[in-house]
Write a protein that holds these residues in place. Structure first.
Motif, short mmCIF file in Angstrom:
data_model
loop_
_atom_site.label_atom_id
_atom_site.label_comp_id
_atom_site.label_asym_id
_atom_site.label_seq_id
_atom_site.Cartn_x
_atom_site.Cartn_y
_atom_site.Cartn_z
N ALA A 1 34.04 -14.74 84.11
CA ALA A 1 34.44 -14.56 85.40
C ALA A 1 34.47 -13.36 85.94
O ALA A 1 34.66 -13.04 87.38
CB ALA A 1 36.26 -14.69 85.34
N SER A 2 33.90 -12.31 85.51
CA SER A 2 33.55 -10.94 86.49
C SER A 2 32.42 -11.06 86.91
O SER A 2 31.91 -10.53 87.82
CB SER A 2 33.63 -10.03 85.12
OG SER A 2 32.36 -9.68 84.28
N GLU B 1 36.20 -16.48 72.14
CA GLU B 1 36.49 -16.85 73.28
C GLU B 1 37.07 -16.46 74.63
O GLU B 1 36.18 -16.79 75.98
CB GLU B 1 37.08 -18.46 73.07
CG GLU B 1 36.67 -19.41 71.91
CD GLU B 1 38.02 -20.09 71.73
OE1 GLU B 1 38.00 -20.92 72.89
OE2 GLU B 1 37.30 -20.84 70.48
N ASP B 2 38.26 -15.49 74.76
CA ASP B 2 38.93 -15.52 75.95
C ASP B 2 37.93 -13.76 76.85
O ASP B 2 37.76 -14.21 77.32
CB ASP B 2 39.95 -14.62 75.30
CG ASP B 2 41.21 -15.67 74.80
OD1 ASP B 2 41.01 -16.60 75.47
OD2 ASP B 2 41.96 -15.03 74.56
N LEU B 3 36.73 -13.02 75.62
CA LEU B 3 36.19 -11.92 75.74
C LEU B 3 34.39 -12.59 76.87
O LEU B 3 34.34 -12.09 77.96
CB LEU B 3 35.96 -11.23 74.74
CG LEU B 3 36.61 -10.29 74.60
CD1 LEU B 3 36.26 -10.12 72.99
CD2 LEU B 3 37.13 -9.40 75.45
N GLU B 4 34.36 -13.80 75.93
CA GLU B 4 33.77 -14.56 76.93
C GLU B 4 33.91 -15.21 78.12
O GLU B 4 32.85 -15.08 79.49
CB GLU B 4 33.16 -16.02 75.71
CG GLU B 4 31.78 -16.23 77.04
CD GLU B 4 31.08 -18.00 75.48
OE1 GLU B 4 30.72 -18.26 75.98
OE2 GLU B 4 32.11 -17.41 74.50
N ALA B 5 35.16 -15.64 78.38
CA ALA B 5 35.60 -16.35 79.59
C ALA B 5 35.94 -15.30 80.64
O ALA B 5 35.30 -15.20 81.91
CB ALA B 5 37.23 -16.77 79.64
N ALA B 6 36.09 -14.37 80.07
CA ALA B 6 36.75 -13.05 80.88
C ALA B 6 35.26 -12.55 81.64
O ALA B 6 35.47 -11.71 82.59
CB ALA B 6 36.91 -11.96 80.06
N GLN B 7 33.86 -11.91 80.78
CA GLN B 7 32.77 -11.95 80.89
C GLN B 7 32.31 -12.99 82.00
O GLN B 7 31.16 -12.53 83.50
CB GLN B 7 32.07 -12.10 79.47
CG GLN B 7 30.36 -11.73 79.49
CD GLN B 7 30.53 -9.61 80.72
OE1 GLN B 7 31.20 -9.56 79.40
NE2 GLN B 7 29.78 -9.48 80.91
N THR C 1 35.46 -2.42 83.08
CA THR C 1 37.26 -2.01 83.44
C THR C 1 36.88 -3.59 83.57
O THR C 1 38.15 -3.81 83.71
CB THR C 1 36.60 -1.31 84.63
OG1 THR C 1 36.60 0.56 84.71
CG2 THR C 1 38.29 -1.23 85.18
N GLU C 2 36.70 -4.35 84.77
CA GLU C 2 36.60 -5.75 85.39
C GLU C 2 36.94 -5.98 84.03
O GLU C 2 37.84 -7.57 84.33
CB GLU C 2 35.94 -5.72 86.40
CG GLU C 2 36.10 -5.18 88.17
CD GLU C 2 34.84 -5.46 88.56
OE1 GLU C 2 34.90 -7.00 88.95
OE2 GLU C 2 34.77 -4.64 90.17
N THR C 3 35.87 -6.45 83.44
CA THR C 3 36.07 -7.28 82.83
C THR C 3 37.12 -7.24 81.73
O THR C 3 38.01 -7.82 81.05
CB THR C 3 34.63 -7.29 81.98
OG1 THR C 3 33.70 -7.56 82.39
CG2 THR C 3 34.38 -8.47 80.35
N LEU C 4 37.32 -5.94 81.20
CA LEU C 4 38.59 -5.59 80.00
C LEU C 4 39.86 -6.26 80.81
O LEU C 4 40.59 -6.59 80.15
CB LEU C 4 38.37 -4.23 79.40
CG LEU C 4 37.75 -3.63 78.76
CD1 LEU C 4 37.55 -2.34 79.32
CD2 LEU C 4 38.81 -4.05 77.63
N ALA C 5 40.46 -5.44 82.49
CA ALA C 5 41.10 -5.96 82.60
C ALA C 5 41.50 -7.87 82.95
O ALA C 5 42.31 -8.28 82.64
CB ALA C 5 40.92 -5.94 84.50
N SER C 6 40.86 -8.20 83.09
CA SER C 6 40.34 -9.88 82.97
C SER C 6 41.07 -10.64 81.68
O SER C 6 41.99 -11.12 81.18
CB SER C 6 39.68 -10.62 83.86
OG SER C 6 39.67 -11.82 83.16
N PHE C 7 40.15 -9.52 80.70
CA PHE C 7 40.68 -10.28 79.61
C PHE C 7 42.18 -10.27 78.89
O PHE C 7 42.54 -11.03 78.50
CB PHE C 7 39.38 -9.53 78.50
CG PHE C 7 40.05 -9.46 77.19
CD1 PHE C 7 40.47 -10.79 76.12
CD2 PHE C 7 40.67 -8.68 76.68
CE1 PHE C 7 40.52 -10.66 74.85
CE2 PHE C 7 41.21 -8.40 74.93
CZ PHE C 7 41.20 -10.23 74.12
#
Length: 340
Positions: free
Chosen positions: A337-338, A329-335, A111-117
């Motif tokens: 960040a979480s 790239e965005d998903l890696e950044a979100a991962q 959930t946290e990774t998804l929200a950040s993404f």
């Protein structure tokens, strides 16, 4: 005051009243779910924010009140609706690149990774708006609605188990390709026909987030819920672009602020929603079987995802490749960040 003067004064007052009324409009907002489902909860928060911070009112139209998904999209493009919430699953024919959200195993489940993404993605916030604008739509936000589960009449753990099993899909070319790759027979149907089609065995399965399986009582006409971890349901909130572009800056700012507040609200609302929905289904139908595939069991489905990604690139060319690369790239950044 002479008669002509009174007429002029009355006309001026009427003009002023009309002008005042023009600034306090009722805006229409349609979505694909019921009022107490995720899109409805988001819409109610959006309405609350708009009405608290502007002179405008929002009139909400839940699923079925204005037709099927194709109907409300057409009404939004025509300006009959000011706002619409619709999954990329239905806009894929208009915006092929939006089908990227149906590449299996692209989106994470955390959930946290998804929200950040969804909040910070360059693909969503910088690349998709121009594609939606080409279709007369102002993209306000996208948000996840929960892990997609598959409900069927018979159990399955491998693609071979899905041979000749008709799974209902949205009218989305890439989703059709996904279920072909998974070994099933994809069957696009409008949502209003799904329950009856399962009841009469025209189809034998469908996919949706768990809250929607529970609220629409899909468990009544299927017996197995299987989580293969392949996707998280995504939806997009849009405004008619001509309407949005014609607004004063203060209204545009209020709309974007309302979308942001509703986004935070719906992410928080979904915490524990899947688990609560599972418990409600178990209570309503104790015989319902729930299965979460192991990583080993998921591998054949993950292997099939490469084929679907390749089809996405064939459908969308360079534009799709740029979006897919940016999303990764965005998903890696979100991962990252979480985890920090």
């Amino acid at each position: 005051m002479t008669f002509s003067t009174r007429i002029l004064a009355f006309s001026a007052a009427a003009f002023a009243l009309g002008a005042g009324m023009a600034h306090a409009d009722t805006w229409r907002y349609a979505f694909e779910e019921a009022m107490d489902e995720v899109q409805g909860i988001y819409a109610q928060k959006f309405k609350e924010e708009i009405e608290a911070n502007t002179d405008h009112e929002i009139q909400l139209f839940p699923y079925g009140t204005l037709g099927e998904s194709a109907d409300i999209m057409e009404q939004a493009q025509d300006g009959i609706l000011q706002f619409v919430d619709q999954s990329p699953g239905f806009t894929g024919s208009l915006i092929p690149e939006a089908q990227v959200f149906f590449v299996p195993y692209l989106l994470p489940q955390e959930t946290e990774t998804l929200a950040s993404f969804f909040k910070n993605s360059k693909a969503i916030n910088e690349m998709f708006p121009a594609l939606y604008a080409d279709q007369g739509l102002e993209l306000l936000t996208m948000f996840p609605e929960g892990e997609v589960a598959i409900t069927t009449k018979e159990p399955f753990t491998t693609p071979a188990d899905l041979d000749e099993v008709k799974i209902r899909t949205m009218t989305n070319p890439l989703l059709v390709e996904s279920y072909k790759a998974f070994g099933a027979t994809p069957t696009p149907l409008p949502w209003g026909e799904v329950y009856g089609a399962l009841q009469t065995n025209i189809i034998q399965g469908q996919e949706n987030p768990m809250f929607y399986v529970e609220s629409t009582k899909m468990y009544e006409v299927t017996d197995y819920v299987t989580r293969i971890g392949h996707n998280n349901f995504t939806t997009a909130v849009m405004a008619n672009k001509d309407f949005f572009d014609g607004l004063p800056d203060e209204d545009k700012k209020a709309i974007r602020a309302a979308a942001e507040a509703a986004f935070a609200h719906i992410i928080d609302y979904q915490k524990g929603l899947t688990e609560a929905s599972v418990e409600k289904i178990k209570e309503a139908k104790p015989s319902m079987t729930f299965t979460t595939l192991s990583e080993e069991e998921r591998q054949p489905f993950k292997d099939a995802a490469g084929e679907v990604e390749a089809r996405f690139l064939e459908m969308t060319g360079d534009s799709g490749k740029r979006i897919l690369d940016q999303m990764k790239e965005d998903l890696e950044a979100a991962q990252q960040a979480s985890q920090s």
